[in-house]
Design a protein around this motif. Structure first.
Motif: not given
Length: 465
Positions: A18-41
């Protein structure tokens, strides 16, 4: 705020400590859309790479998985609690899927020629369609991602993964391994996003297909979202698989296989044995052997190679399971083994056996995603098949009989599920289709079927004039 949530993100927690392994931050919408664009390319280049050359990369991914087998296995066990020996088995299975796909993918995707009715020539090709978006659960952190990603990469598609938050480390390590093995950068992309952002991914024009593994309730939502955007889906949903013990079954072998089928992966498997439908003439003998086998399962530190079960993956999942047990008991079920919430650190739950299980109880009607077995008495073989099919689900199941030919015929003609095991319990086989019917979803993975779920089956014809 839930235990795993933090402002703007989430944390992964080791269910054994029950110990924390790691913390993560959600992507912004702009980061998400940029990732999709790069995958498409990346896809636009990859689609023109020959199947033979793609296969070389797929084969190299399998080899790289085995090179990093110990590291990946330790991470899986830390993030979701499966026992370490089963994590090693999962990596080996996934490496085998890569090898099978690399060896057979080019021939599966080869053009087909057909004669036309009035002469002329017909050619069918299987062309990539674009990005396939996978929303995957935590119970098999590597396999769930490999199962859909490898065949779609082989088919020439781009792949995006939204993995369950509690196995985020596994998702990110997989991307790293893919690219180390030679997969073009960004062709396989991991998105750290929430549910509302996920809906935007489904709606994105660059995403051409959606595959989801999870609950039936979740599948209905994903299917609706994708349908609104006219995107094809494959849905692999939950189940309460029935394992039938016929009157001529080898009871000792049946009990051993059924114990494994209920406790493998801590009992957290969509295709696990969950309901055990036992013909009255062998009920007492089977139940005695089965309960003993469940009682002998060692539960403890999943890093200990001698353990049979580790903790459940999350606190909310354990609470849901325990509530289902209590509600079943309130409605007439009897606890024969286990059923008590343990004290102390770690999200452990004991191997549990319920008897007197009947319709109207969660143990009969619903999916119990954890090490709880429901034993149901049937009058005879015919009644056992009726009970097995008395479910809104239809993913898998099993039949135990010394007459193997009879068992195969019963499976083919009477069992209303997508997969049936005969005198055994098993998981996936790369050359056999995987998927279900009814509320367990639709579409198939593996077996040469999954590789063609998200392709453009293109007809090209020269007609005689």
């Amino acid at each position: 705020m839930k235990e795993r949530e933090i402002k703007g993100g989430f944390r992964t927690i080791n269910p054994a400590t029950e110990e924390v392994i790691k913390e993560y931050t959600y992507m912004t919408d702009a980061e998400m859309n940029s990732a999709i664009d790069r995958c498409d390319m990346a896809f636009k280049d990859w689609r023109h790479v020959s199947a033979k050359e793609r296969a070389k990369v797929i084969g190299a991914i399998g080899e790289k998985l085995m090179e990093r087998r110990e590291e990946y296995s330790n991470l899986m066990t830390s993030e979701m609690g499966k026992v370490i020996k089963q994590s090693f088995q999962e990596v080996k299975l996934c490496a085998g899927i890569c090898k099978h796909t690399a060896e057979n993918g080019p021939s599966m995707l080869a053009n087909e020629e057909r004669e036309l009715q009035n002469g002329g020539k017909g050619v069918i090709s299987f062309s990539p369609i674009g990005i396939v978006y996978g929303i995957q659960p935590w119970n098999y952190p590597l396999y769930q991602a490999i199962r859909y990603a490898i065949v779609n990469l082989m088919a020439g598609n781009g792949v995006i993964l939204k993995h369950a938050e509690n196995v985020t480390g596994c998702a990110l390590m997989l991307k790293e391994i893919f690219e180390e093995a030679g997969l073009p950068k960004d062709l396989f992309t991991v998105l750290l996003i929430d549910h509302s952002q996920s809906d935007e991914v489904i709606a994105n024009d660059k995403v051409r297909g959606v595959t989801f593994t999870g609950s039936s309730a979740g599948g209905k939502i994903i299917g609706q979202r994708a349908g609104e955007a006219l995107k094809k889906t494959v849905l692999e949903l939950g189940s309460n698989d029935a394992y039938i013990i016929l009157d001529d079954a080898d009871i000792e072998k049946s009990a051993q296989a059924c114990v494994k089928g209920r406790t493998y992966n801590n009992g957290e498997t969509c295709i696990a044995a969950k309901r055990f439908v036992v013909v009255e003439s062998v009920y007492d003998e089977f139940t005695k052997a089965f309960v003993k086998g469940m009682k002998d399962i060692k539960v403890g530190d999943p890093m200990d190679k001698d353990m049979g079960m580790g903790p459940m993956a999350r606190k909310d999942l354990r609470k849901t399971l325990h509530d289902q047990v209590n509600k079943s008991v309130e409605n007439g079920a009897k606890i024969t083994l286990g059923g008590k919430m343990p004290d102390g650190k770690g999200l452990y739950y004991p191997a549990t056996v319920l008897e007197n299980v009947k319709p109207g109880q969660p143990a009969y009607d619903d999916e119990l995603f954890g090490p709880v077995a429901s034993i149901i008495k049937a009058k005879d073989n015919e009644d056992a098949l009726r009970i097995a099919n008395d479910s809104r689900f239809g993913l898998g199941g099993g039949i135990f009989s010394k007459d193997e030919d009879k068992a195969f015929k019963l499976a083919q003609n009477h069992f209303d599920t997508g997969m049936i095991f005969i005198n055994s319990f098993g998981l996936a086989q790369p050359n056999m289709p995987f998927g279900g019917v009814k509320d367990s979803g639709y579409g198939r993975e593996h077996g040469g079927f999954g590789i063609k779920e998200f392709v453009n089956i293109k007809s090209m014809m020269r007609l005689e004039q």
